[in-house]
Design a protein around this motif. Structure first.
Motif, PDB file in Angstrom:
ATOM      1  N   ALA A  26     -77.826 -36.285   1.382  1.00 33.69           N
ATOM      2  CA  ALA A  26     -76.416 -36.015   1.090  1.00 33.69           C
ATOM      3  C   ALA A  26     -75.852 -34.998   2.069  1.00 33.69           C
ATOM      4  O   ALA A  26     -76.488 -33.976   2.356  1.00 33.69           O
ATOM      5  N   ARG A  27     -74.667 -35.279   2.569  1.00 31.05           N
ATOM      6  CA  ARG A  27     -73.953 -34.343   3.418  1.00 31.05           C
ATOM      7  C   ARG A  27     -72.494 -34.293   2.992  1.00 31.05           C
ATOM      8  O   ARG A  27     -71.805 -35.314   2.966  1.00 31.05           O
ATOM      9  N   ASN A  28     -72.045 -33.100   2.608  1.00 34.56           N
ATOM     10  CA  ASN A  28     -70.655 -32.894   2.163  1.00 34.56           C
ATOM     11  C   ASN A  28     -70.271 -33.929   1.112  1.00 34.56           C
ATOM     12  O   ASN A  28     -69.257 -34.623   1.227  1.00 34.56           O
ATOM     13  N   ALA A  29     -71.091 -33.985   0.071  1.00 34.00           N
ATOM     14  CA  ALA A  29     -70.906 -34.994  -0.972  1.00 34.00           C
ATOM     15  C   ALA A  29     -70.599 -34.381  -2.331  1.00 34.00           C
ATOM     16  O   ALA A  29     -70.835 -35.011  -3.368  1.00 34.00           O
TER      17      ALA A  29
ATOM     18  N   LEU B 248     -85.882 -36.650  -9.022  1.00 39.78           N
ATOM     19  CA  LEU B 248     -84.823 -36.802  -8.030  1.00 39.78           C
ATOM     20  C   LEU B 248     -85.006 -35.735  -6.965  1.00 39.78           C
ATOM     21  O   LEU B 248     -85.106 -34.540  -7.273  1.00 39.78           O
ATOM     22  N   ILE B 249     -85.059 -36.178  -5.712  1.00 41.45           N
ATOM     23  CA  ILE B 249     -85.169 -35.268  -4.579  1.00 41.45           C
ATOM     24  C   ILE B 249     -83.941 -35.473  -3.697  1.00 41.45           C
ATOM     25  O   ILE B 249     -83.734 -36.560  -3.141  1.00 41.45           O
ATOM     26  N   VAL B 250     -83.128 -34.444  -3.593  1.00 41.64           N
ATOM     27  CA  VAL B 250     -81.906 -34.494  -2.788  1.00 41.64           C
ATOM     28  C   VAL B 250     -82.093 -33.598  -1.568  1.00 41.64           C
ATOM     29  O   VAL B 250     -82.421 -32.420  -1.703  1.00 41.64           O
ATOM     30  N   VAL B 251     -81.875 -34.162  -0.392  1.00 48.03           N
ATOM     31  CA  VAL B 251     -81.891 -33.366   0.834  1.00 48.03           C
ATOM     32  C   VAL B 251     -80.454 -33.091   1.218  1.00 48.03           C
ATOM     33  O   VAL B 251     -79.685 -34.015   1.518  1.00 48.03           O
ATOM     34  N   ASP B 252     -80.074 -31.817   1.183  1.00 44.36           N
ATOM     35  CA  ASP B 252     -78.733 -31.420   1.611  1.00 44.36           C
ATOM     36  C   ASP B 252     -78.754 -31.324   3.132  1.00 44.36           C
ATOM     37  O   ASP B 252     -79.323 -30.398   3.703  1.00 44.36           O
TER      38      ASP B 252
ATOM     39  N   ARG C 191     -70.190 -27.646  -1.348  1.00 43.40           N
ATOM     40  CA  ARG C 191     -71.058 -27.209  -2.443  1.00 43.40           C
ATOM     41  C   ARG C 191     -72.054 -28.281  -2.879  1.00 43.40           C
ATOM     42  O   ARG C 191     -72.531 -28.270  -4.020  1.00 43.40           O
ATOM     43  N   THR C 192     -72.400 -29.201  -2.000  1.00 52.27           N
ATOM     44  CA  THR C 192     -73.300 -30.282  -2.396  1.00 52.27           C
ATOM     45  C   THR C 192     -74.580 -29.758  -3.037  1.00 52.27           C
ATOM     46  O   THR C 192     -74.959 -30.167  -4.144  1.00 52.27           O
ATOM     47  N   ALA C 193     -75.278 -28.872  -2.360  1.00 48.68           N
ATOM     48  CA  ALA C 193     -76.549 -28.360  -2.884  1.00 48.68           C
ATOM     49  C   ALA C 193     -76.345 -27.631  -4.210  1.00 48.68           C
ATOM     50  O   ALA C 193     -77.135 -27.792  -5.147  1.00 48.68           O
TER      51      ALA C 193
ATOM     52  N   ILE D 242     -83.735 -29.929  -1.291  1.00 50.08           N
ATOM     53  CA  ILE D 242     -84.246 -29.457  -0.002  1.00 50.08           C
ATOM     54  C   ILE D 242     -83.039 -29.202   0.893  1.00 50.08           C
ATOM     55  O   ILE D 242     -82.240 -30.111   1.127  1.00 50.08           O
ATOM     56  N   ARG D 243     -82.903 -27.992   1.369  1.00 52.44           N
ATOM     57  CA  ARG D 243     -81.755 -27.638   2.207  1.00 52.44           C
ATOM     58  C   ARG D 243     -82.154 -27.669   3.683  1.00 52.44           C
ATOM     59  O   ARG D 243     -83.076 -26.968   4.092  1.00 52.44           O
ATOM     60  N   ALA D 244     -81.468 -28.491   4.457  1.00 48.90           N
ATOM     61  CA  ALA D 244     -81.654 -28.513   5.908  1.00 48.90           C
ATOM     62  C   ALA D 244     -80.703 -27.484   6.525  1.00 48.90           C
ATOM     63  O   ALA D 244     -79.523 -27.443   6.186  1.00 48.90           O
TER      64      ALA D 244
END
Length: 312
Positions: free
Chosen positions: A13-16, A39-43, A49-51, A63-65
């Motif tokens: 997800a990016r800017n979601a 559920l595993i979300v990679v920001d 504020r997605t993360a 997981i924050r990139a």
């Protein structure tokens, strides 16, 4: 959680932050027990504020990139953290059906040889539907057709973790919109990895409702095609530049795939059909060609050889 889940849902997800809440609501409403999936979300380097939206729910793994790495690499990061045998890939703006998890598990349990699954993707339309939305629904996200070609669209892609890792995962060299799902699918098909279409494993995906959004998609796909030609792990005629294709300006969705709309009870008038042809030609066909020319010029990518299509 004492035992590993049966399914790891993976989302890049990016800017979601405006969309991902609906995905989270749908996953929290699944008929499957919560302990059956994670559920595993990679920001992917979001600036919104997605993360935080995901973390506020308490149960998903985030997981924050530090910087954008692109959806292919982001999904690979998530799979590395996954604890389940089955990986279910979807997008931040998708809304899975209530039985999505349960139906996917049943399909794999019924066929031990199955390694990949492409679930149905319903393109949701605004009311009344715009011309751009009709074009989007006719042209894109035809999962049944894609599975017949040997791959699954990543908005609803299920795969056994071992088979995914053995194929090398998504190609991290590809930029967003570079058909990373098709590229991985062709790699796995070359390895004779079994795949099936599952109409009962369903997610909803919103249509692009404006001409601008449709044109941006067309341009991004064309621009990323240059990257795909440079880094694809499987060759073939599918890598031929858009600007060298004889049918590049044919409005495929408006003419050849209108049956997808008819099957949903949507029958555009002749005037609507004419407008669909015009919009698709300008926003997709021409945008593909222009984007590919720009991407090729900026990357200096040579023309791909005209080989045989990848083994299916």
């Amino acid at each position: 959680m004492s035992e590993d889940p049966r399914v790891s849902v993976v989302v890049a997800a990016r800017n979601a932050d405006r969309d991902i809440g609906r995905l989270l609501d749908a996953l929290e409403s699944q008929s499957a027990a919560r302990e059956d999936f994670e559920l595993i979300v990679v920001d992917d380097g979001s600036t919104d504020r997605t993360a935080a939206v995901v973390e506020e729910r308490g149960w998903p793994t985030v997981i924050r990139a530090d910087r954008p790495v692109g959806a292919p690499a982001a999904r690979n990061l998530a799979v590395e953290r996954a604890r389940a045998e089955l990986i279910a890939v979807t997008d931040a703006d998708c809304v899975p059906d209530r039985d999505w998890i349960a139906a996917g598990v049943r399909r794999f349990a019924a066929d031990a040889s199955l390694e990949r699954l492409g679930g149905a993707i319903e393109v949701t339309l605004p009311e009344p539907p715009t011309i751009a939305a009709l074009v989007d629904a006719a042209r894109f996200l035809d999962q049944e057709r894609m599975v017949a070609m040997g791959f699954a669209i990543s908005a609803n892609f299920w795969v056994r973790r071992g088979a995914f890792l053995a194929a090398g995962g998504f190609n991290p060299e590809l930029r967003p919109n570079a058909q990373e799902d098709a590229e991985l699918g062709r790699v796995m098909s070359a390895r004779n990895s079994p795949i099936a279409y599952a109409p009962d494993v369903r997610v909803a995906h919103p249509a692009r409702a404006t001409v601008r959004a449709l044109a941006q998609k067309g341009y991004r796909l064309g621009r990323a095609h240059a990257t795909l030609r440079r880094h694809a792990r499987v060759g073939g005629v599918w890598l031929r530049p858009y600007f060298l294709r004889r049918k590049a300006f044919v409005p495929i969705g408006s003419w050849r795939r209108i049956g997808r709309l008819h099957a949903r009870g949507i029958h555009p008038t002749r005037w609507q059909r004419a407008r669909m042809v015009a919009v698709e030609t300008a926003c997709i066909s021409c945008a593909h060609v222009i984007g590919d020319l720009v991407g090729t010029a900026r990357m200096g990518v040579p023309q791909a050889p005209r080989g045989r299509p990848a083994k299916r």
